[in-house]
Enzyme design. Structure first.
Site, short mmCIF file in Angstrom:
data_model
loop_
_atom_site.label_atom_id
_atom_site.label_comp_id
_atom_site.label_asym_id
_atom_site.label_seq_id
_atom_site.Cartn_x
_atom_site.Cartn_y
_atom_site.Cartn_z
N TYR A 49 -1.57 -0.34 10.80
CA TYR A 49 -1.66 -0.67 9.38
C TYR A 49 -0.35 -0.28 8.68
O TYR A 49 0.19 -1.06 7.89
CB TYR A 49 -2.84 0.06 8.74
CG TYR A 49 -3.06 -0.29 7.29
CD1 TYR A 49 -3.40 -1.59 6.91
CD2 TYR A 49 -2.95 0.67 6.29
CE1 TYR A 49 -3.61 -1.92 5.58
CE2 TYR A 49 -3.16 0.36 4.95
CZ TYR A 49 -3.50 -0.95 4.61
OH TYR A 49 -3.69 -1.27 3.28
N SER B 152 0.85 -1.19 0.00
CA SER B 152 0.00 0.00 0.00
C SER B 152 0.89 1.24 0.00
O SER B 152 2.07 1.17 0.38
CB SER B 152 -0.88 0.00 1.26
OG SER B 152 -1.52 1.24 1.44
#
Length: 248
Positions: free
Chosen positions: A156, A143
């Protein structure tokens, strides 16, 4: 450039929706046989049936990649039932955002299990099979959050920074094995991923991405297909792909 994956076998985790589903379909349309892993059995069964109806080959293997035995079984079944294993797309992941203070720690465990252990377990199972073949390709879907840390996404970020570091170390080790490694880092994508967050987090995300047209899952699938389709002497190590309107 038309990419032909005829004769290749691609295993995709998190294939029940979003990027995983789109990647499986793109690879199947390019001629690959595909193995589909996800926890939602009905979704991957339906996707496998769809691929077969379109003239392709596919198997669906219900899998929680955060469980080592299940992850290994998926990889081994992929090779055993489809004949080989050319590409592993480690796509399964969870994104649960919010401040670190007072966070439900179960959310942290869910992210680490899927985003980190899932990648590790599947990769660990796939490497010997690819080594024995003398070729292979491991694609880890990370990501933008693996490059830029922000308040409200600390754990995250931790998982995705970890995927990036692991991918680079793996790349260096895998060169001698004839195995290529690619990390793909999407920005905002229109998938179910964000929808698992708490309402207050969703509200903050909507404000942050107001006016941004997100990428579609197919955009990321095309990037994966591009990396897979390069000639053997070309290794695409990293693909960072954002919506045109996303600044961070």
């Amino acid at each position: 450039m038309s990419i032909d994956l005829s004769g290749q076998v691609v295993a995709v985790t998190g294939a029940s929706s979003g990027i995983g589903e789109a990647t499986a379909l793109a690879c199947a349309r390019a001629g690959a046989a595909v193995a589909l892993a996800a926890r939602r059995t009905d979704r991957i069964d339906a996707l496998a049936a769809r691929i077969v109806e379109q003239g392709g080959r596919a198997i669906a293997v219900p899998t929680d990649v955060g469980e080592e035995i299940q992850a290994r079984a998926f990889i081994e079944r992929s090779q055993a039932e489809l004949g080989r294993l050319d590409v592993l797309v480690n796509n399964a992941g969870v994104m649960l955002l919010g401040p670190i203070e007072n966070a439900p720690t179960e959310e942290w465990r869910r992210m680490i299990d899927a985003n980190v252990y899932g990648v590790l377990y599947c990769t660990h199972a796939a490497l010997p099979l690819m080594h024995a073949q003398g070729s292979g390709h491991i694609i880890n879907v990370s990501s933008v959050a693996g490059r830029v840390a922000r308040a409200g996404s600390g754990v995250y970020n931790l998982t995705k920074f970890g995927v990036g570091a692991f991918s680079e170390s793996l790349r260096q080790e895998a060169v001698e094995l004839g195995i290529r490694v690619t990390v793909v880092e999407p920005g905002a994508v229109a998938t179910e991923l964000a929808g698992h967050n708490r309402p207050q987090v969703l509200e903050q995300m909507a404000k942050r991405f107001q006016g941004v047209t997100p990428l579609e899952s197919e955009d990321i699938a095309n990037a994966v297909l591009y990396a897979i389709g390069q000639p053997p002497n070309v290794s695409v190590n990293e693909v960072l792909i954002r919506p045109s309107g996303q600044t961070g």
